[in-house]
Design a protein around this motif. Structure first.
Motif, PDB file in Angstrom:
ATOM      1  N   TYR A  44       0.841  -1.191   0.000  1.00 25.68           N
ATOM      2  CA  TYR A  44       0.000   0.000   0.000  1.00 25.68           C
ATOM      3  C   TYR A  44       0.879   1.243   0.000  1.00 25.68           C
ATOM      4  N   ALA A  45       0.245   2.376  -0.213  1.00 26.90           N
ATOM      5  CA  ALA A  45       0.952   3.654  -0.260  1.00 26.90           C
ATOM      6  C   ALA A  45       0.207   4.659   0.613  1.00 26.90           C
ATOM      7  N   SER A  46       0.936   5.708   1.026  1.00 29.04           N
ATOM      8  CA  SER A  46       0.305   6.751   1.834  1.00 29.04           C
ATOM      9  C   SER A  46       0.680   8.124   1.292  1.00 29.04           C
ATOM     10  N   GLU A  47      -0.180   9.076   1.606  1.00 31.96           N
ATOM     11  CA  GLU A  47       0.067  10.488   1.319  1.00 31.96           C
ATOM     12  C   GLU A  47      -0.369  11.277   2.538  1.00 31.96           C
ATOM     13  N   GLY A  48       0.412  12.282   2.867  1.00 29.39           N
ATOM     14  CA  GLY A  48       0.066  13.116   4.003  1.00 29.39           C
ATOM     15  C   GLY A  48       0.961  14.329   4.047  1.00 29.39           C
ATOM     16  N   ARG A  49       1.128  14.852   5.272  1.00 26.21           N
ATOM     17  CA  ARG A  49       1.951  16.054   5.421  1.00 26.21           C
ATOM     18  C   ARG A  49       2.678  16.017   6.756  1.00 26.21           C
ATOM     19  N   VAL A  50       3.798  16.693   6.781  1.00 30.12           N
ATOM     20  CA  VAL A  50       4.588  16.839   7.991  1.00 30.12           C
ATOM     21  C   VAL A  50       3.968  17.970   8.805  1.00 30.12           C
ATOM     22  N   VAL A  51       3.653  17.714  10.055  1.00 24.73           N
ATOM     23  CA  VAL A  51       2.933  18.690  10.878  1.00 24.73           C
ATOM     24  C   VAL A  51       3.747  19.970  11.109  1.00 24.73           C
ATOM     25  N   PRO A  52       5.003  19.894  11.543  1.00 24.44           N
ATOM     26  CA  PRO A  52       5.718  21.152  11.837  1.00 24.44           C
ATOM     27  C   PRO A  52       5.963  22.048  10.619  1.00 24.44           C
ATOM     28  N   THR A  53       6.129  21.433   9.422  1.00 24.63           N
ATOM     29  CA  THR A  53       6.515  22.231   8.252  1.00 24.63           C
ATOM     30  C   THR A  53       5.443  22.304   7.165  1.00 24.63           C
ATOM     31  N   GLY A  54       4.496  21.385   7.181  1.00 26.10           N
ATOM     32  CA  GLY A  54       3.510  21.310   6.107  1.00 26.10           C
ATOM     33  C   GLY A  54       4.039  20.632   4.859  1.00 26.10           C
ATOM     34  N   ALA A  55       5.281  20.151   4.899  1.00 27.33           N
ATOM     35  CA  ALA A  55       5.878  19.472   3.737  1.00 27.33           C
ATOM     36  C   ALA A  55       5.083  18.212   3.401  1.00 27.33           C
ATOM     37  N   PRO A  56       5.010  17.872   2.117  1.00 28.33           N
ATOM     38  CA  PRO A  56       4.290  16.652   1.742  1.00 28.33           C
ATOM     39  C   PRO A  56       5.053  15.407   2.188  1.00 28.33           C
TER      40      PRO A  56
END
Length: 146
Positions: free
Chosen positions: A97-109
């Motif tokens: 499987y694969a995931s997509e999200g974001r880094v909380v402190p920076t908003g980076a993908p």
């Protein structure tokens, strides 16, 4: 004695992960929520992982505690591309499987791909071997200093 994981709101950042695992194990393992699918004494081995992450975690409660602070670093928006390979004779299930999200402190993908090799005994996950792309983690969170 069975450990029930409470305060599921603490794990909202991982909801897409939980849902894809529940989908992948539908009809193979019993449980309403990800944590319910795990045997009380489940063993998680992180084979390909990142520095500082534990290599082995034992027990459902210990897994929950490992995952509880996940949302302080990364929030998953979706998990997708599920492939399920199930060997009925051995009870081994391979989930891709694969995931997509974001880094909380920076908003980076954040994006990653995973392979999880699970052993199912008596309709519960008793062993989990996890493989991910550590470079994807470093690209999102920053590379370790040498």
């Amino acid at each position: 004695m069975t450990t029930t994981i409470t305060d599921l709101d603490d794990f909202k950042a991982l909801d897409p992960f939980f849902r894809i695992i529940e989908k992948g194990l539908d009809g193979i393992a019993d449980g309403e929520h990800f944590f319910d699918l795990l045997a009380e004494d489940v063993i998680f081995d992180y084979i390909i992982t990142t520095p500082g992450y534990p290599r082995r975690v034992e027990g459902r409660k210990a897994i929950a505690e490992l995952y509880r602070p996940y949302g302080t670093m990364i929030v998953l928006d979706r998990c997708h591309d599920l492939a399920v390979h199930h060997d009925i004779k051995t009870g081994v299930v391979v989930l891709e499987y694969a995931s997509e999200g974001r880094v909380v402190p920076t908003g980076a993908p954040y994006t990653n791909r995973y392979i999880s090799v699970l052993t199912i005994t008596d309709r519960k996950v008793t062993h989990w071997r996890d493989y991910l792309d550590p470079v994807a983690v470093f690209d999102a969170l920053g590379w370790p200093s040498s």
